[in-house]
Design an enzyme around this catalytic site. Structure first.
Site, short mmCIF file in Angstrom:
data_model
loop_
_atom_site.label_atom_id
_atom_site.label_comp_id
_atom_site.label_asym_id
_atom_site.label_seq_id
_atom_site.Cartn_x
_atom_site.Cartn_y
_atom_site.Cartn_z
N ASN A 9 0.87 -1.17 0.00
CA ASN A 9 0.00 0.00 0.00
C ASN A 9 0.91 1.23 0.00
OD1 ASN A 9 -1.80 2.04 0.51
ND2 ASN A 9 -2.33 1.38 2.59
N LYS A 11 0.15 4.26 -0.44
CA LYS A 11 -0.51 5.47 0.09
C LYS A 11 -0.24 6.66 -0.85
CE LYS A 11 -0.28 3.38 4.60
NZ LYS A 11 -0.27 3.52 6.05
N HIS A 95 -9.60 1.25 4.40
CA HIS A 95 -8.36 1.41 5.18
C HIS A 95 -8.64 2.34 6.36
CE1 HIS A 95 -4.32 2.68 6.26
NE2 HIS A 95 -3.91 1.54 5.71
N GLU A 97 -7.11 4.76 7.48
CA GLU A 97 -6.92 6.19 7.18
C GLU A 97 -8.14 6.75 6.47
OE1 GLU A 97 -3.11 5.71 5.26
OE2 GLU A 97 -2.27 5.15 7.21
N GLU A 167 -5.66 -4.85 10.39
CA GLU A 167 -4.63 -3.84 10.64
C GLU A 167 -4.97 -3.08 11.92
OE1 GLU A 167 -2.49 -2.63 6.76
OE2 GLU A 167 -4.28 -1.41 6.93
N GLY A 173 2.17 2.36 10.75
CA GLY A 173 3.13 3.45 10.62
C GLY A 173 3.79 3.86 11.92
N SER A 213 3.13 -2.04 10.42
CA SER A 213 4.57 -2.11 10.70
C SER A 213 5.19 -3.47 10.40
CB SER A 213 4.86 -1.69 12.15
OG SER A 213 4.47 -0.34 12.35
P1 PGA Z 1 2.65 0.33 7.66
O1 PGA Z 1 1.21 0.57 6.99
O2 PGA Z 1 3.18 -0.96 7.11
O3 PGA Z 1 3.44 1.52 7.24
O4 PGA Z 1 2.43 0.27 9.15
C1 PGA Z 1 0.33 -0.50 6.75
C2 PGA Z 1 -0.95 0.01 6.13
O5 PGA Z 1 -1.41 1.10 6.50
O6 PGA Z 1 -1.53 -0.65 5.26
#
Ligand code: PGA
Length: 252
Positions: A9, A11, A95, A97, A167, A173, A213
């Protein structure tokens, strides 16, 4: 019997030129890899160039969002048909976000999930609890509401073609990964919920990714858990070496 699936992803990162460079590097290493489904999810602007670049390889392309209607007066939106037209095969939906910053509810995610299936796009449906929800002992309740709400009314075939991404919001993140035990526990719970809304055979066929992460250093252990069928990778998917290592960690 479930084929692992690792998706990057990206983003809101990468220019078209940088996206093409990254995916060209991935192609050098992963073009012929069997045993793991590989998906990259660039921003909309880079989708077509990335599709053209991965052509002839086993790397698939996904979008990060879409609208549930086919067309019409929805300024700023993109439909499932538009994604299919350029040979996008997957789409990330719900997601955290998007839930957090753009007000996406389970009802919206459900409409998008159905629209994706109607257009033959495979949805990667994200669920996950916040830190406050986990600390309040509400993880399972939150996950149940999201799974039931987001996947409501899907046929068994549609469920089989859905990827669920667990997640935990507190792990995205932040560098804080769920422990393998924490992740496996929720994955097993999601599989039980899938059996409750369909049947055991269907539930056993659904791939459930872990996200939050994931790095080259922790991927192998996470992916070795019985109900973890690969990962949804954010930060570590922006650099070819780490993403390639994570994909290879998913090989059984
Ligand atoms: P990350 O993000 O691996 O940077 O923690 C995962 C995601 O948001 O899909």
């Amino acid at each position: 019997m479930r084929k692992p699936i690792v998706a990057g992803n990206w983003k809101m990162n990468k220019t078209v030129a940088d996206a093409v460079t990254l995916v060209s590097d991935l192609k050098l290493d992963l073009a012929d890899l069997l045993g793991v489904d590989i998906v990259v999810c660039p921003p909309f602007t880079a989708l077509k160039s990335v599709v053209d670049t991965v052509s002839g390889s086993r790397i698939y392309v996904g979008a990060q969002n879409m609208h549930w209607e086919k067309s019409g007066a929805f300024t700023g939106e993109i439909s499932a048909e538009m994604l299919r037209e350029i040979y996008v095969h997957y789409v990330i939906l719900g997601h955290s976000e998007r839930r957090q910053y753009f007000g996406e509810t389970d009802e919206i995610v459900n409409k998008k999930t159905k629209a994706a299936h109607a257009a033959n796009l495979k949805p990667i449906v994200c669920v996950g609890e916040t830190l406050a929800e986990r600390e309040g002992g509400n993880t399972f309740a939150v996950i149940e509401k999201q799974v039931r709400g987001s996947l409501n009314g899907l046929t068994k075939m549609e469920l089989t073609n859905t990827i669920v991404a667990y997640e935990p919001v507190w792990a995205i993140g932040t560098g804080k990964t769920a422990t393998t035990a924490q992740a496996q526990e929720v994955h097993a719970h999601i599989r039980k919920l899938l059996a409750a809304i369909s049947d055991d055979t269907t539930a056993q066929s659904v791939r459930i990714q872990y996200g939050g992460s994931v790095k080259a250093s922790n991927a192998k252990e996470l992916f070795s858990q019985p109900d973890i069928d690969g990962g949804l990778i954010g930060g570590a998917s922006l650099e070819p070496r780490s993403f390639i290592e994570i994909v290879k960690a998913a090989l059984k």
